[in-house]
Enzyme design. Structure first.
Site, PDB file in Angstrom:
ATOM      1  N   HIS A 159      27.930  37.472  36.361  1.00  0.00           N
ATOM      2  CA  HIS A 159      29.162  37.413  37.144  1.00  0.00           C
ATOM      3  C   HIS A 159      28.933  38.050  38.515  1.00  0.00           C
ATOM      4  O   HIS A 159      28.400  39.164  38.589  1.00  0.00           O
ATOM      5  CB  HIS A 159      30.297  38.123  36.410  1.00  0.00           C
ATOM      6  CG  HIS A 159      31.611  38.022  37.109  1.00  0.00           C
ATOM      7  ND1 HIS A 159      32.196  36.799  37.415  1.00  0.00           N
ATOM      8  CD2 HIS A 159      32.453  38.968  37.577  1.00  0.00           C
ATOM      9  CE1 HIS A 159      33.330  37.022  38.058  1.00  0.00           C
ATOM     10  NE2 HIS A 159      33.512  38.318  38.161  1.00  0.00           N
ATOM     11  N   ASP A 198      35.189  38.696  31.675  1.00  0.00           N
ATOM     12  CA  ASP A 198      34.387  39.574  32.538  1.00  0.00           C
ATOM     13  C   ASP A 198      34.603  41.056  32.278  1.00  0.00           C
ATOM     14  O   ASP A 198      34.269  41.898  33.120  1.00  0.00           O
ATOM     15  CB  ASP A 198      34.664  39.243  34.018  1.00  0.00           C
ATOM     16  CG  ASP A 198      34.239  37.829  34.340  1.00  0.00           C
ATOM     17  OD1 ASP A 198      34.883  37.213  35.204  1.00  0.00           O
ATOM     18  OD2 ASP A 198      33.307  37.320  33.704  1.00  0.00           O
ATOM     19  N   ASN A 236      26.755  37.008  30.112  1.00  0.00           N
ATOM     20  CA  ASN A 236      27.251  36.235  31.250  1.00  0.00           C
ATOM     21  C   ASN A 236      26.827  36.890  32.560  1.00  0.00           C
ATOM     22  O   ASN A 236      26.785  38.123  32.673  1.00  0.00           O
ATOM     23  CB  ASN A 236      28.778  36.151  31.201  1.00  0.00           C
ATOM     24  CG  ASN A 236      29.368  35.439  32.403  1.00  0.00           C
ATOM     25  OD1 ASN A 236      28.999  34.321  32.704  1.00  0.00           O
ATOM     26  ND2 ASN A 236      30.264  36.114  33.116  1.00  0.00           N
ATOM     27  N   GLY A 276      22.885  25.226  38.810  1.00  0.00           N
ATOM     28  CA  GLY A 276      21.848  25.645  37.886  1.00  0.00           C
ATOM     29  C   GLY A 276      20.717  26.459  38.478  1.00  0.00           C
ATOM     30  O   GLY A 276      19.635  26.541  37.892  1.00  0.00           O
ATOM     31  N   SER A 277      20.915  27.090  39.635  1.00  0.00           N
ATOM     32  CA  SER A 277      19.830  27.885  40.229  1.00  0.00           C
ATOM     33  C   SER A 277      19.490  29.094  39.362  1.00  0.00           C
ATOM     34  O   SER A 277      18.324  29.522  39.303  1.00  0.00           O
ATOM     35  CB  SER A 277      20.203  28.338  41.641  1.00  0.00           C
ATOM     36  OG  SER A 277      21.286  29.244  41.625  1.00  0.00           O
ATOM     37  N   GLU A 305      21.138  37.538  42.253  1.00  0.00           N
ATOM     38  CA  GLU A 305      21.508  37.051  40.916  1.00  0.00           C
ATOM     39  C   GLU A 305      20.297  36.504  40.173  1.00  0.00           C
ATOM     40  O   GLU A 305      20.134  36.718  38.967  1.00  0.00           O
ATOM     41  CB  GLU A 305      22.551  35.936  41.029  1.00  0.00           C
ATOM     42  CG  GLU A 305      23.942  36.418  41.380  1.00  0.00           C
ATOM     43  CD  GLU A 305      24.937  35.288  41.312  1.00  0.00           C
ATOM     44  OE1 GLU A 305      24.671  34.217  41.900  1.00  0.00           O
ATOM     45  OE2 GLU A 305      25.962  35.460  40.653  1.00  0.00           O
TER      46      GLU A 305
HETATM   47  N1  LIG Z   1      36.187  34.653  26.845  1.00  0.00           N
HETATM   48  C1  LIG Z   1      35.339  34.614  27.881  1.00  0.00           C
HETATM   49  N2  LIG Z   1      34.951  33.429  28.369  1.00  0.00           N
HETATM   50  C2  LIG Z   1      34.115  33.403  29.437  1.00  0.00           C
HETATM   51  C3  LIG Z   1      33.695  34.594  30.062  1.00  0.00           C
HETATM   52  C4  LIG Z   1      34.118  35.845  29.508  1.00  0.00           C
HETATM   53  O1  LIG Z   1      33.724  36.934  29.994  1.00  0.00           O
HETATM   54  N3  LIG Z   1      34.934  35.801  28.429  1.00  0.00           N
HETATM   55  N4  LIG Z   1      32.913  34.546  31.232  1.00  0.00           N
HETATM   56  C5  LIG Z   1      33.052  33.276  31.924  1.00  0.00           C
HETATM   57  C6  LIG Z   1      32.335  33.116  33.219  1.00  0.00           C
HETATM   58  N5  LIG Z   1      33.334  33.371  34.271  1.00  0.00           N
HETATM   59  C7  LIG Z   1      33.126  34.478  35.033  1.00  0.00           C
HETATM   60  O2  LIG Z   1      32.102  35.163  34.928  1.00  0.00           O
HETATM   61  C8  LIG Z   1      34.468  32.538  34.442  1.00  0.00           C
HETATM   62  C9  LIG Z   1      34.289  31.167  34.514  1.00  0.00           C
HETATM   63  C10 LIG Z   1      35.399  30.333  34.665  1.00  0.00           C
HETATM   64  C11 LIG Z   1      36.680  30.865  34.768  1.00  0.00           C
HETATM   65  C12 LIG Z   1      37.868  29.949  34.887  1.00  0.00           C
HETATM   66  O3  LIG Z   1      38.918  30.324  35.409  1.00  0.00           O
HETATM   67  N6  LIG Z   1      37.715  28.730  34.351  1.00  0.00           N
HETATM   68  C13 LIG Z   1      38.821  27.755  34.298  1.00  0.00           C
HETATM   69  C14 LIG Z   1      38.336  26.401  34.768  1.00  0.00           C
HETATM   70  C15 LIG Z   1      37.717  26.529  36.129  1.00  0.00           C
HETATM   71  C16 LIG Z   1      36.977  25.244  36.489  1.00  0.00           C
HETATM   72  O4  LIG Z   1      36.813  24.368  35.600  1.00  0.00           O
HETATM   73  O5  LIG Z   1      36.545  25.160  37.657  1.00  0.00           O
HETATM   74  C17 LIG Z   1      39.263  27.582  32.856  1.00  0.00           C
HETATM   75  O6  LIG Z   1      38.442  27.878  31.937  1.00  0.00           O
HETATM   76  O7  LIG Z   1      40.378  27.094  32.694  1.00  0.00           O
HETATM   77  C18 LIG Z   1      36.848  32.239  34.711  1.00  0.00           C
HETATM   78  C19 LIG Z   1      35.739  33.086  34.549  1.00  0.00           C
HETATM   79  C20 LIG Z   1      32.771  32.118  31.012  1.00  0.00           C
HETATM   80  N7  LIG Z   1      33.694  32.198  29.921  1.00  0.00           N
HETATM   81  N1  GAR Z   2      32.619  33.603  36.832  1.00  0.00           N
HETATM   82  C1  GAR Z   2      31.361  32.969  36.619  1.00  0.00           C
HETATM   83  C2  GAR Z   2      30.706  32.695  37.939  1.00  0.00           C
HETATM   84  O1  GAR Z   2      31.349  32.671  38.976  1.00  0.00           O
HETATM   85  N2  GAR Z   2      29.397  32.474  37.886  1.00  0.00           N
HETATM   86  C3  GAR Z   2      28.683  32.186  39.093  1.00  0.00           C
HETATM   87  O2  GAR Z   2      28.433  30.787  39.197  1.00  0.00           O
HETATM   88  C4  GAR Z   2      27.269  30.636  40.020  1.00  0.00           C
HETATM   89  C5  GAR Z   2      26.345  29.664  39.337  1.00  0.00           C
HETATM   90  O3  GAR Z   2      25.334  29.291  40.242  1.00  0.00           O
HETATM   91  P1  GAR Z   2      24.170  28.312  39.696  1.00  0.00           P
HETATM   92  O4  GAR Z   2      24.852  27.133  39.071  1.00  0.00           O
HETATM   93  O5  GAR Z   2      23.370  27.968  40.934  1.00  0.00           O
HETATM   94  O6  GAR Z   2      23.366  29.089  38.693  1.00  0.00           O
HETATM   95  C6  GAR Z   2      26.629  32.015  40.156  1.00  0.00           C
HETATM   96  O7  GAR Z   2      26.942  32.580  41.418  1.00  0.00           O
HETATM   97  C7  GAR Z   2      27.305  32.798  39.079  1.00  0.00           C
HETATM   98  O8  GAR Z   2      27.415  34.183  39.359  1.00  0.00           O
END
Ligand SMILES: Nc1nc2c(c(=O)[nH]1)N[C@@H](CN(C=O)c1ccc(C(=O)N[C@@H](CCC(=O)O)C(=O)O)cc1)CN2
Ligand code: GAR
Length: 226
Positions: free
Chosen positions: A137, A177, A135, A19-20, A205
Protein backbone atom coordinates in the site's frame (compact mmCIF):
# COMPACT_ATOMS: atom_id res chain seq x y z
CA UNK A 1 17.32 -26.77 -0.80
CA UNK A 2 17.09 -30.44 0.13
CA UNK A 3 13.72 -31.83 1.33
CA UNK A 4 10.08 -30.68 1.36
CA UNK A 5 10.93 -28.46 4.30
CA UNK A 6 13.20 -26.47 2.00
CA UNK A 7 11.02 -26.36 -1.11
CA UNK A 8 10.22 -22.84 -2.30
CA UNK A 9 7.31 -20.95 -0.76
CA UNK A 10 4.33 -21.19 -3.13
CA UNK A 11 3.07 -17.70 -3.90
CA UNK A 12 -0.15 -16.61 -5.61
CA UNK A 13 -0.05 -13.01 -6.84
CA UNK A 14 -3.23 -11.00 -7.30
CA UNK A 15 -3.01 -7.85 -9.43
CA UNK A 16 -5.48 -5.61 -11.25
CA UNK A 17 -3.26 -3.33 -13.30
CA UNK A 18 0.11 -2.53 -14.84
CA UNK A 19 1.87 -5.16 -12.74
CA UNK A 20 5.24 -3.45 -12.17
CA UNK A 21 5.29 -4.82 -8.61
CA UNK A 22 4.37 -8.27 -9.92
CA UNK A 23 7.32 -7.89 -12.32
CA UNK A 24 9.59 -6.95 -9.41
CA UNK A 25 8.63 -10.24 -7.73
CA UNK A 26 9.20 -12.22 -10.93
CA UNK A 27 12.62 -10.64 -11.41
CA UNK A 28 13.60 -11.15 -7.76
CA UNK A 29 13.03 -14.89 -8.03
CA UNK A 30 15.47 -15.21 -10.90
CA UNK A 31 17.99 -12.66 -9.56
CA UNK A 32 18.11 -13.99 -6.02
CA UNK A 33 16.38 -11.96 -3.27
CA UNK A 34 13.26 -14.13 -3.63
CA UNK A 35 15.02 -17.44 -4.34
CA UNK A 36 13.05 -18.97 -1.46
CA UNK A 37 9.80 -18.59 -3.43
CA UNK A 38 7.96 -19.68 -6.53
CA UNK A 39 5.05 -17.76 -8.08
CA UNK A 40 2.54 -20.51 -8.88
CA UNK A 41 -0.04 -18.28 -10.58
CA UNK A 42 -1.55 -14.83 -11.08
CA UNK A 43 -5.19 -13.91 -10.57
CA UNK A 44 -6.46 -10.66 -12.06
CA UNK A 45 -9.91 -9.07 -12.13
CA UNK A 46 -9.21 -6.87 -15.14
CA UNK A 47 -8.94 -8.48 -18.59
CA UNK A 48 -6.76 -5.64 -19.87
CA UNK A 49 -4.31 -5.80 -16.96
CA UNK A 50 -0.75 -5.62 -18.26
CA UNK A 51 0.09 -8.03 -15.44
CA UNK A 52 -1.35 -10.73 -17.75
CA UNK A 53 1.29 -9.96 -20.38
CA UNK A 54 3.97 -10.19 -17.70
CA UNK A 55 2.65 -13.56 -16.51
CA UNK A 56 2.60 -14.95 -20.05
CA UNK A 57 6.17 -13.75 -20.71
CA UNK A 58 7.30 -15.37 -17.46
CA UNK A 59 5.40 -18.61 -18.13
CA UNK A 60 3.22 -18.11 -15.05
CA UNK A 61 -0.36 -19.48 -15.27
CA UNK A 62 -2.99 -16.78 -14.90
CA UNK A 63 -6.71 -16.53 -14.19
CA UNK A 64 -9.13 -13.74 -15.04
CA UNK A 65 -12.00 -13.65 -12.54
CA UNK A 66 -14.30 -10.63 -12.47
CA UNK A 67 -17.21 -9.59 -10.27
CA UNK A 68 -19.39 -8.59 -13.25
CA UNK A 69 -18.02 -10.55 -16.22
CA UNK A 70 -18.30 -13.81 -14.28
CA UNK A 71 -21.93 -13.07 -13.44
CA UNK A 72 -21.89 -12.23 -9.74
CA UNK A 73 -23.23 -8.68 -10.20
CA UNK A 74 -25.19 -6.94 -12.93
CA UNK A 75 -23.28 -4.05 -14.54
CA UNK A 76 -24.56 -0.75 -13.12
CA UNK A 77 -26.38 -2.38 -10.16
CA UNK A 78 -26.92 0.26 -7.44
CA UNK A 79 -29.11 -1.65 -4.97
CA UNK A 80 -26.88 -1.88 -1.91
CA UNK A 81 -28.17 -5.28 -0.83
CA UNK A 82 -27.69 -6.78 -4.29
CA UNK A 83 -24.19 -5.31 -4.53
CA UNK A 84 -23.26 -6.70 -1.11
CA UNK A 85 -24.68 -10.12 -1.99
CA UNK A 86 -22.90 -10.16 -5.33
CA UNK A 87 -19.58 -9.25 -3.76
CA UNK A 88 -19.98 -11.92 -1.08
CA UNK A 89 -20.74 -14.59 -3.73
CA UNK A 90 -17.78 -13.42 -5.83
CA UNK A 91 -15.46 -13.50 -2.83
CA UNK A 92 -16.63 -16.99 -1.83
CA UNK A 93 -16.18 -18.25 -5.39
CA UNK A 94 -12.73 -16.65 -5.59
CA UNK A 95 -11.68 -18.38 -2.36
CA UNK A 96 -13.00 -21.70 -3.71
CA UNK A 97 -10.98 -21.13 -6.87
CA UNK A 98 -7.82 -20.50 -4.85
CA UNK A 99 -8.45 -23.57 -2.68
CA UNK A 100 -9.54 -25.87 -5.52
CA UNK A 101 -7.91 -29.30 -5.38
CA UNK A 102 -7.47 -28.99 -9.14
CA UNK A 103 -4.74 -26.40 -8.70
CA UNK A 104 -1.57 -26.03 -6.68
CA UNK A 105 -2.35 -24.50 -3.30
CA UNK A 106 -0.50 -21.32 -2.34
CA UNK A 107 1.10 -20.74 1.05
CA UNK A 108 1.14 -16.96 0.60
CA UNK A 109 -1.05 -14.55 -1.37
CA UNK A 110 0.59 -11.25 -2.37
CA UNK A 111 -1.70 -8.38 -3.38
CA UNK A 112 0.33 -6.33 -5.86
CA UNK A 113 -2.07 -3.61 -6.93
CA UNK A 114 -5.20 -5.73 -6.40
CA UNK A 115 -8.08 -3.27 -6.48
CA UNK A 116 -10.91 -5.20 -4.88
CA UNK A 117 -11.81 -5.03 -1.21
CA UNK A 118 -12.25 -8.53 0.22
CA UNK A 119 -15.14 -9.49 2.49
CA UNK A 120 -15.02 -12.25 5.09
CA UNK A 121 -16.36 -14.60 2.41
CA UNK A 122 -12.84 -14.61 0.97
CA UNK A 123 -10.75 -13.89 4.06
CA UNK A 124 -12.22 -16.55 6.34
CA UNK A 125 -11.76 -19.66 4.15
CA UNK A 126 -8.28 -18.48 3.17
CA UNK A 127 -7.29 -17.94 6.82
CA UNK A 128 -8.81 -21.35 7.73
CA UNK A 129 -6.59 -22.93 5.07
CA UNK A 130 -3.57 -21.38 6.77
CA UNK A 131 -2.75 -19.11 3.86
CA UNK A 132 -1.36 -15.66 4.69
CA UNK A 133 -2.28 -12.59 2.66
CA UNK A 134 -0.05 -9.51 2.39
CA UNK A 135 -0.67 -6.24 0.59
CA UNK A 136 1.47 -3.42 -0.77
CA UNK A 137 0.00 0.00 0.00
CA UNK A 138 1.44 3.38 -1.01
CA UNK A 139 0.89 5.12 2.31
CA UNK A 140 1.99 4.93 5.95
CA UNK A 141 0.01 2.97 8.54
CA UNK A 142 -3.22 4.75 9.41
CA UNK A 143 -2.85 7.32 6.61
CA UNK A 144 -4.79 7.36 3.33
CA UNK A 145 -6.38 3.93 3.57
CA UNK A 146 -7.94 2.71 0.33
CA UNK A 147 -7.54 3.60 -3.30
CA UNK A 148 -5.85 6.73 -4.72
CA UNK A 149 -3.60 7.03 -1.67
CA UNK A 150 -0.73 8.79 -3.45
CA UNK A 151 -3.04 11.41 -4.97
CA UNK A 152 -4.58 12.13 -1.55
CA UNK A 153 -1.15 12.36 0.09
CA UNK A 154 -0.01 14.74 -2.65
CA UNK A 155 -2.86 17.13 -1.84
CA UNK A 156 -1.75 17.20 1.81
CA UNK A 157 1.90 17.69 0.82
CA UNK A 158 1.06 20.57 -1.51
CA UNK A 159 -1.08 22.17 1.20
CA UNK A 160 1.86 22.06 3.59
CA UNK A 161 0.06 19.81 6.04
CA UNK A 162 2.56 16.99 5.44
CA UNK A 163 6.27 16.95 4.56
CA UNK A 164 6.46 13.22 3.90
CA UNK A 165 4.38 10.24 2.88
CA UNK A 166 5.43 6.60 2.62
CA UNK A 167 4.69 3.00 1.69
CA UNK A 168 4.15 -0.23 3.51
CA UNK A 169 3.54 -3.92 3.20
CA UNK A 170 1.02 -5.24 5.68
CA UNK A 171 -0.99 -8.33 6.51
CA UNK A 172 -4.51 -8.23 5.11
CA UNK A 173 -7.51 -8.18 7.46
CA UNK A 174 -11.12 -7.18 6.93
CA UNK A 175 -10.43 -3.55 7.81
CA UNK A 176 -8.80 -2.14 4.71
CA UNK A 177 -5.09 -1.32 5.05
CA UNK A 178 -5.22 -1.73 8.84
CA UNK A 179 -3.51 -5.12 9.08
CA UNK A 180 -0.22 -5.44 10.99
CA UNK A 181 2.59 -3.70 9.11
CA UNK A 182 5.45 -5.89 7.88
CA UNK A 183 7.78 -3.24 6.48
CA UNK A 184 7.19 0.53 6.50
CA UNK A 185 9.21 3.15 4.63
CA UNK A 186 8.81 6.92 4.95
CA UNK A 187 9.35 8.94 1.78
CA UNK A 188 10.22 12.65 2.09
CA UNK A 189 8.56 14.98 -0.40
CA UNK A 190 11.11 16.79 -2.58
CA UNK A 191 8.58 19.31 -3.86
CA UNK A 192 8.05 17.42 -7.11
CA UNK A 193 4.81 17.23 -9.07
CA UNK A 194 2.41 14.31 -8.64
CA UNK A 195 3.64 12.19 -11.55
CA UNK A 196 7.30 12.55 -10.49
CA UNK A 197 6.38 11.66 -6.91
CA UNK A 198 4.46 8.61 -8.15
CA UNK A 199 7.47 7.43 -10.17
CA UNK A 200 9.79 7.79 -7.18
CA UNK A 201 7.31 6.02 -4.89
CA UNK A 202 6.92 3.14 -7.36
CA UNK A 203 10.70 2.59 -7.40
CA UNK A 204 10.67 2.28 -3.61
CA UNK A 205 7.64 -0.02 -3.82
CA UNK A 206 9.47 -2.43 -6.12
CA UNK A 207 12.16 -2.88 -3.48
CA UNK A 208 9.79 -3.03 -0.53
CA UNK A 209 7.42 -5.65 -2.00
CA UNK A 210 10.36 -7.98 -2.67
CA UNK A 211 11.82 -7.45 0.81
CA UNK A 212 8.48 -7.99 2.55
CA UNK A 213 7.56 -11.03 0.46
CA UNK A 214 10.98 -12.61 1.03
CA UNK A 215 10.67 -12.01 4.78
CA UNK A 216 7.23 -13.63 5.07
CA UNK A 217 8.12 -16.45 2.67
CA UNK A 218 11.16 -17.31 4.78
CA UNK A 219 9.01 -17.39 7.93
CA UNK A 220 6.63 -19.77 6.12
CA UNK A 221 9.40 -22.07 4.86
CA UNK A 222 11.10 -22.17 8.27
CA UNK A 223 7.77 -22.68 10.02
CA UNK A 224 6.68 -25.72 8.06
CA UNK A 225 6.00 -28.72 10.28
CA UNK A 226 6.23 -26.72 13.51
N1 LIG B 1 -10.38 -6.68 3.26
C1 LIG B 1 -9.34 -6.14 2.61
N2 LIG B 1 -9.32 -6.15 1.27
C2 LIG B 1 -8.28 -5.57 0.63
C3 LIG B 1 -7.25 -4.93 1.34
C4 LIG B 1 -7.29 -4.95 2.77
O1 LIG B 1 -6.37 -4.44 3.45
N3 LIG B 1 -8.35 -5.56 3.35
N4 LIG B 1 -6.23 -4.25 0.65
C5 LIG B 1 -6.63 -3.88 -0.69
C6 LIG B 1 -5.67 -3.08 -1.50
N5 LIG B 1 -6.10 -1.68 -1.39
C7 LIG B 1 -5.25 -0.84 -0.74
O2 LIG B 1 -4.12 -1.21 -0.38
C8 LIG B 1 -7.36 -1.24 -1.88
C9 LIG B 1 -7.73 -1.57 -3.17
C10 LIG B 1 -8.97 -1.16 -3.66
C11 LIG B 1 -9.83 -0.40 -2.87
C12 LIG B 1 -11.18 0.00 -3.40
O3 LIG B 1 -11.77 0.98 -2.97
N6 LIG B 1 -11.70 -0.82 -4.33
C13 LIG B 1 -13.06 -0.62 -4.88
C14 LIG B 1 -13.03 -0.73 -6.38
C15 LIG B 1 -12.02 0.23 -6.94
C16 LIG B 1 -11.78 -0.06 -8.42
O4 LIG B 1 -12.26 -1.11 -8.92
O5 LIG B 1 -11.07 0.76 -9.04
C17 LIG B 1 -13.96 -1.74 -4.38
O6 LIG B 1 -13.42 -2.82 -4.00
O7 LIG B 1 -15.17 -1.52 -4.44
C18 LIG B 1 -9.45 -0.06 -1.59
C19 LIG B 1 -8.20 -0.48 -1.08
C20 LIG B 1 -7.14 -5.06 -1.46
N7 LIG B 1 -8.24 -5.61 -0.74
N1 GAR C 1 -4.59 0.32 -2.32
C1 GAR C 1 -3.83 -0.55 -3.15
C2 GAR C 1 -2.96 0.27 -4.06
O1 GAR C 1 -3.19 1.44 -4.28
N2 GAR C 1 -1.93 -0.39 -4.60
C3 GAR C 1 -1.05 0.30 -5.49
O2 GAR C 1 -1.36 -0.04 -6.84
C4 GAR C 1 -0.16 0.16 -7.60
C5 GAR C 1 0.04 -1.06 -8.47
O3 GAR C 1 1.05 -0.78 -9.41
P1 GAR C 1 1.49 -1.97 -10.40
O4 GAR C 1 0.24 -2.50 -11.03
O5 GAR C 1 2.44 -1.31 -11.38
O6 GAR C 1 2.18 -3.02 -9.56
C6 GAR C 1 0.99 0.32 -6.60
O7 GAR C 1 1.34 1.69 -6.47
C7 GAR C 1 0.38 -0.15 -5.32
O8 GAR C 1 0.92 0.46 -4.16
Amino acid sequence: MTGAEDSPCRILVMASGFGSNFQALIDAISTGPLRNSRIISLITNRRNAHAIVRAEKAGIPWDYFNLISNGFLQKGETNEQKVAEGRQKYDAALAARVLSTERERPELIVLAGWMHVFSSAFLEPIEKAGIRIINLHPALPGEFDGAMAIERAYEELKAGRLTRTGIMAHYVIAEVDRGAPIIVKEIEWKGEELEELKERIHLHEHELIVEATAKVAQEIVEGRGT
